[in-house]
Design a protein around this motif. Structure first.
Motif, PDB file in Angstrom:
ATOM      1  N   LEU A   1      17.400   1.306   8.961  1.00  0.00           N
ATOM      2  CA  LEU A   1      17.352   1.958  10.272  1.00  0.00           C
ATOM      3  C   LEU A   1      16.042   1.709  11.016  1.00  0.00           C
ATOM      4  O   LEU A   1      15.840   2.229  12.107  1.00  0.00           O
ATOM      5  CB  LEU A   1      17.562   3.466  10.101  1.00  0.00           C
ATOM      6  CG  LEU A   1      18.903   3.890   9.504  1.00  0.00           C
ATOM      7  CD1 LEU A   1      18.896   5.376   9.187  1.00  0.00           C
ATOM      8  CD2 LEU A   1      20.044   3.530  10.435  1.00  0.00           C
TER       9      LEU A   1
ATOM     10  N   GLU B   1      20.854   8.156   3.470  1.00  0.00           N
ATOM     11  CA  GLU B   1      20.823   8.069   4.932  1.00  0.00           C
ATOM     12  C   GLU B   1      20.946   9.453   5.569  1.00  0.00           C
ATOM     13  O   GLU B   1      20.203   9.784   6.490  1.00  0.00           O
ATOM     14  CB  GLU B   1      21.932   7.152   5.444  1.00  0.00           C
ATOM     15  CG  GLU B   1      21.875   6.968   6.949  1.00  0.00           C
ATOM     16  CD  GLU B   1      22.847   5.925   7.463  1.00  0.00           C
ATOM     17  OE1 GLU B   1      23.251   6.050   8.628  1.00  0.00           O
ATOM     18  OE2 GLU B   1      23.192   4.977   6.724  1.00  0.00           O
ATOM     19  N   LYS B   2      21.866  10.271   5.082  1.00  0.00           N
ATOM     20  CA  LYS B   2      22.029  11.614   5.648  1.00  0.00           C
ATOM     21  C   LYS B   2      20.800  12.482   5.418  1.00  0.00           C
ATOM     22  O   LYS B   2      20.369  13.213   6.312  1.00  0.00           O
ATOM     23  CB  LYS B   2      23.276  12.295   5.087  1.00  0.00           C
ATOM     24  CG  LYS B   2      24.550  11.861   5.773  1.00  0.00           C
ATOM     25  CD  LYS B   2      25.727  12.686   5.337  1.00  0.00           C
ATOM     26  CE  LYS B   2      25.855  13.890   6.242  1.00  0.00           C
ATOM     27  NZ  LYS B   2      27.103  14.649   5.963  1.00  0.00           N
TER      28      LYS B   2
ATOM     29  N   LYS C   1      18.053  11.280   7.778  1.00  0.00           N
ATOM     30  CA  LYS C   1      18.302  11.739   9.151  1.00  0.00           C
ATOM     31  C   LYS C   1      18.023  13.234   9.287  1.00  0.00           C
ATOM     32  O   LYS C   1      17.495  13.684  10.309  1.00  0.00           O
ATOM     33  CB  LYS C   1      19.731  11.400   9.575  1.00  0.00           C
ATOM     34  CG  LYS C   1      19.904   9.915   9.844  1.00  0.00           C
ATOM     35  CD  LYS C   1      21.313   9.582  10.270  1.00  0.00           C
ATOM     36  CE  LYS C   1      21.455   8.098  10.591  1.00  0.00           C
ATOM     37  NZ  LYS C   1      22.824   7.748  10.999  1.00  0.00           N
TER      38      LYS C   1
ATOM     39  N   ASP D   1      15.287  14.790  11.803  1.00  0.00           N
ATOM     40  CA  ASP D   1      15.649  15.841  12.758  1.00  0.00           C
ATOM     41  C   ASP D   1      14.692  17.020  12.647  1.00  0.00           C
ATOM     42  O   ASP D   1      14.275  17.574  13.656  1.00  0.00           O
ATOM     43  CB  ASP D   1      17.087  16.315  12.529  1.00  0.00           C
ATOM     44  CG  ASP D   1      18.130  15.337  13.046  1.00  0.00           C
ATOM     45  OD1 ASP D   1      17.782  14.407  13.809  1.00  0.00           O
ATOM     46  OD2 ASP D   1      19.316  15.505  12.665  1.00  0.00           O
TER      47      ASP D   1
END
Length: 103
Positions: free
Chosen positions: A28, A90-91, A94, A98
């Motif tokens: 990413l 990945e989650k 993220k 956030d």
């Protein structure tokens, strides 16, 4: 650079998740330093951290670690147990980003 720290009992179960998060960060194009430590070793790694994520198995430490991190300004939260159990790097990455971006 985002500085993300994962905490569990011994720092071992989160190590695989760190590897998966680093892979996601590269994919990413996120500039992040991601490490895992034991709860006992947290005091040696807390400076300069943007966010501290606890493994679900140590969620009972949330209040204690929030108190430890208060002076650093780091956000402290618990990793979703499904994302942790499936090692969804990945989650979790993220989620950490956030939290950092919504300080």
């Amino acid at each position: 650079m985002k500085n993300i720290l994962l905490v569990c009992t011994a720092g071992m179960s989160t190590s695989l998740l760190v590897t998966k998060m680093n892979t996601a960060a590269v994919r990413l194009e996120v500039d992040a330093k991601i490490n895992a430590v034991s709860e006992a070793d947290l005091k040696n790694h807390i400076d300069g951290v943007d966010v501290i994520l606890l493994g679900p198995q140590v969620k009972f430490l949330l209040g204690k670690i929030r108190d430890q991190a208060k002076s650093t300004g780091a956000k402290v939260e618990v990793i979703n147990s499904v994302d942790y159990g499936t090692m969804n790097g990945e989650k979790v990455l993220k989620y950490a980003l956030d939290l950092i971006n919504n300080k």
